[in-house]
Enzyme design. Structure first.
Site, short mmCIF file in Angstrom:
data_model
loop_
_atom_site.label_atom_id
_atom_site.label_comp_id
_atom_site.label_asym_id
_atom_site.label_seq_id
_atom_site.Cartn_x
_atom_site.Cartn_y
_atom_site.Cartn_z
N LYS A 154 59.61 54.29 12.72
CA LYS A 154 59.40 53.86 11.34
C LYS A 154 60.66 54.02 10.49
CE LYS A 154 57.66 56.88 9.02
NZ LYS A 154 57.01 57.94 8.25
N THR A 155 61.23 55.23 10.55
CA THR A 155 62.41 55.49 9.72
C THR A 155 63.57 54.59 10.13
OG1 THR A 155 61.67 57.77 9.67
CG2 THR A 155 63.83 57.32 8.77
N ASP A 193 57.93 54.56 1.71
CA ASP A 193 57.68 55.23 2.98
C ASP A 193 56.36 56.01 2.89
OD1 ASP A 193 58.08 56.18 5.47
OD2 ASP A 193 59.58 57.68 4.91
N GLU A 194 55.74 56.33 4.00
CA GLU A 194 54.50 57.12 4.02
C GLU A 194 53.49 56.58 3.00
OE1 GLU A 194 54.15 59.21 6.32
OE2 GLU A 194 55.93 60.48 6.61
N GLN A 240 47.42 58.68 9.84
CA GLN A 240 48.12 59.92 9.53
C GLN A 240 47.94 60.37 8.07
OE1 GLN A 240 52.04 60.67 11.47
NE2 GLN A 240 51.86 58.55 12.11
N ARG A 266 52.89 64.92 17.79
CA ARG A 266 54.22 65.48 17.60
C ARG A 266 54.89 65.80 18.93
NH1 ARG A 266 55.10 63.16 13.68
NH2 ARG A 266 53.09 62.21 14.11
#
Length: 695
Positions: free
Chosen positions: A35-36, A220-221, A251, A586
């Site tokens: 994503k980043t 973002d997020e 998430q 994670r």
DNA sequence: AAACTAAAGCTTTTT
DNA sequence: GCTTTAGTTT
């Protein structure tokens, strides 16, 4: 960097997302899907290829950590400094906008930002004033926060007086709180967003100006945005509609503090022409871990459908074990970490131990300490939360803005000046009568004809502060020193706190007063770096956005995960499941889930059942260890009695210089593990190896 | 005003 | 169990 290089290493969906420069874009990015990378490459594509000025792109995140990472990566990609760019947290960017424009809505541009404690103090003083029960302040604060997150100010709240839980007493406090903030020229965290929205809604000329200034917006997020934040972004995007949001509904774990996952649906409604891109390839976990995660999250209803996949192979099974109590669990985790570490493939920084509640960290810390494993706890009390730092920042705030009565009250009697609650109360009464700030009132008292005793106490304080205000212009480290000395704070404060103050002073080098105050107010963070050579301990909430080769999730028990507060309410249960999902995803290589049959919670010993979520992972992916072969007492091989402990540099006759990674074994047969740059990790017996210790 | 003692709480957390 | 806060004493 040319176009080809910029798209290199991106999969087709990531490429689409980067190339889709204009018009609304919704990116559903699964865990570990890069994503980043997409956001930063998209930024670079806009500037380097499409020649959009970098200052015309507004990129908003939630945490300072995410903002910092984005800044660094973009800086590297576009080869320019991030200074002056509009990359940052919602709050930081909002306050930057308000510093330019806020006078339109009746604040002055040098407004102060109140942090949580400041708000608490203000609410408490209002409750005292209204003769209401002061202990209610936390509940009231959280109610105000959630109202503001939905853009409901005190007026709107009063007008919507039909709601079930409407209560007039609360409405009065809310009203008063907002008035007081305005009086003090202060904004709390939520105001930073709410007032910005108000400003843009009310003044279309200001909004137009920023439509022109920003041609592209990225968030973002996105699943963590609340209504106010989304409104701010969509207002700013209203002209050009070049808005790109990235998120993952699976998430969303911050509903409890006002995040609105529904914003994803609202976005599709507000921007019906939007393009939807799914990032479904996971670059992080083994197939087994990913499959386990997918089976768990599949139980949640109302998800945006998505199927994550990976090119990685199956890897290890997920290890699940149950122990008798939480001590055994912790020791077993510590032993497992040590065992994996000794195999040489992982360093301690590759491990994370995750848990639902902070109170679990104690036992885990204890076990790791006993086993001699370096660790760090992420979260906890952060630097800027420390009392001495907050005190000195309050001095700065008052120097910068003497009207700031909340900060003034924080420092008025620290160090002790004999101005206690009673005296402050009297000054406050006086201030209310004259409709002046506390500081002005104190000045009046000194020159007026009040009790000589009262005058004397206050005179010294006012004099010191006025001298400091006069020195406002000098460079920062100097000003801080001056404060510490003139107020006697340095002499008064406990020895062990001085070090933090020194660190703060050093970090102020080259900053301006306003800038330092803003950083201190907005930077609350768990922003310490993880990794290094320590095992990371943190809650499932704080681990979001991170990844580790080896992940332990402790306390996978009903009542803890899902937490007992959430079991009755389905919506909250779904959020707990997402939390578990975040934890699982994670892990890159190895995932270990554990629980205990009995657990001490507060004072009582509770019988625990393993988590319902555990049974949602198909057995084929798991390796269960029911009977754990471990006693909590330590065998002596954990206490090598030799000077060759981890970190010591040694010389070997054949392999030269190396660093000891670990030592273990019986007293008369100590073995050490040494990392030699020439040959890698070697296990040696001290008796035979003829090692020489170096300084 | 400071120091002490009793009592009540207690999920997660960013800005 | 431990930490924060409220109320009381000195």
């Amino acid at each position: 960097m040319d176009k080809h290089a910029m798209l290199n290493g991106l999969n087709p969906q990531q490429r689409d997302a980067v190339l889709y420069a204009n018009g609304p874009l919704l990116i559903l990015a699964g865990a570990g899907s890069g994503k980043t990378k997409v956001i930063t490459h998209r930024f670079a594509y806009l500037t380097n290829i499409l020649k959009v000025p970098a200052t015309s792109i507004l990129a908003m995140t939630f945490t300072n950590k995410a903002a910092m990472e984005m800044k660094e990566r973009i800086e590297r990609l576009i080869g320019k400094s991030h200074k002056g760019l509009w990359i940052g947290t919602f709050h930081a960017l909002s306050s930057r906008l308000l510093r330019r424009e806020i006078d339109r809505i009746g604040f002055s541009r040098d407004f102060v930002i109140y942090d949580e404690d400041d708000s608490y103090n203000l609410i408490r003083s209002i409750l005292r004033e209204f003769k209401m029960h002061e202990a209610l302040y936390k509940g009231i604060a959280s109610r105000i926060t959630s109202l503001k997150a939905s853009l409901i100010g005190p007026r709107e709240f009063l007008e919507s007086e039909n709601g079930f839980d409407f209560d007039e007493k609360f409405a009065r406090v809310y009203m008063r709180y907002q008035d007081k903030l305005r009086e003090n020229n202060a904004l709390d965290f939520d105001d930073l967003i709410m007032h910005a929205v108000k400003l843009f809604e009310r003044y279309s000329d200001v909004l137009d100006k920023y439509h022109k200034e920003f041609s592209h917006i990225m968030i973002d997020e996105f699943q963590d945005t609340n209504i106010a934040q989304y409104r701010l972004a969509s207002l700013l995007a209203g002209g050009h509609r070049n808005i790109c949001v990235v998120g993952d509904d699976d998430q969303g774990i911050y509903k409890f503090r006002g995040a609105n996952v529904g914003n994803i649906l609202t976005f599709e409604k507000d921007f019906p022409e939007c393009r939807l891109i799914r990032l479904e390839q996971n670059y992080r976990s083994t197939q087994t871990i990913l499959n386990g995660a997918s089976s768990v999250i599949a139980r949640n209803p109302d998800r945006k459908p998505k199927k994550l996949w990976t090119e990685r192979d199956k890897g290890e099974k997920i290890c699940c074990f149950i122990t008798d109590d939480e001590d055994e669990e912790a020791h077993y985790i510590a032993r497992s970490i040590r065992g994996l570490y000794l195999k040489g493939k992982y360093s301690y920084g590759d491990f994370a131990v995750l848990y639902r509640t902070n109170l679990q960290s104690r036992v885990l810390e204890e076990a790791l300490r006993v086993h001699g494993i370096p660790y760090r706890v992420i979260g906890g009390v952060s630097f800027y939360q420390r009392r001495e730092i907050k005190d000195i920042v309050s001095y700065l705030k008052v120097i910068n803005n003497p009207k700031d009565s909340v900060s003034l009250k924080r420092i008025i009697n620290y160090p002790q000046r004999g101005i206690g609650d009673a005296t402050i109360g009297r000054i406050e009464d006086e201030a209310k009568k004259k409709d002046k700030s506390l500081f002005e009132t104190m000045k009046c008292i000194v020159s007026g004809n009040a009790h000589p005793k009262l005058k004397e106490k206050i005179r010294d304080f006012v004099k010191t502060m006025e001298e400091l205000i006069a020195s406002k212009g000098i460079a920062l480290p100097g000003l801080l020193w001056l404060i510490l000395e003139k107020t006697g704070y340095l002499k008064w404060v406990e020895e062990e706190r001085v070090e933090n103050l020194m660190e703060f002073i050093n970090s102020s080098e080259g900053k301006d007063l306003q800038g330092l105050i803003d950083t201190a107010s907005l930077f609350t963070g768990t922003d310490e770096p993880h990794g290094g050579n320590s095992v990371s301990l943190m809650t499932l909430h704080s681990v979001k956005g991170l990844e580790f080769p080896v992940v332990f999730i402790a306390g996978v028990e009903d009542g803890l995960l899902p937490h007992f507060h959430a079991i009755k309410n389905p919506e909250e249960l779904y959020e707990e499941r997402r939390l578990f999902y975040v934890g699982i995803t994670r892990a890159k290589d190895i995932l270990v889930l554990s629980g205990a049959r009995k657990r001490r919670i507060y004072a009582s010993l509770q019988e625990q059942r393993s988590s319902r979520f555990l049974r949602e992972i198909p057995a084929e992916y798991c390796h269960y260890i029911e009977r754990v072969p471990v006693s909590t007492s330590l065998s002596k091989d954990f206490f090598p009695s030799s000077p060759f402990v981890a970190g010591v540099r040694v010389r070997h006759p054949r392999w030269g210089i190396g660093v000891v990674r670990d030592s273990y074994g019986e007293t008369d047969d100590i073995k050490v593990m040494v990392n030699f740059p020439s040959v890698g990790i070697k296990r040696l017996s001290l008796k035979f190896a003829n090692l020489e210790m170096l300084q």
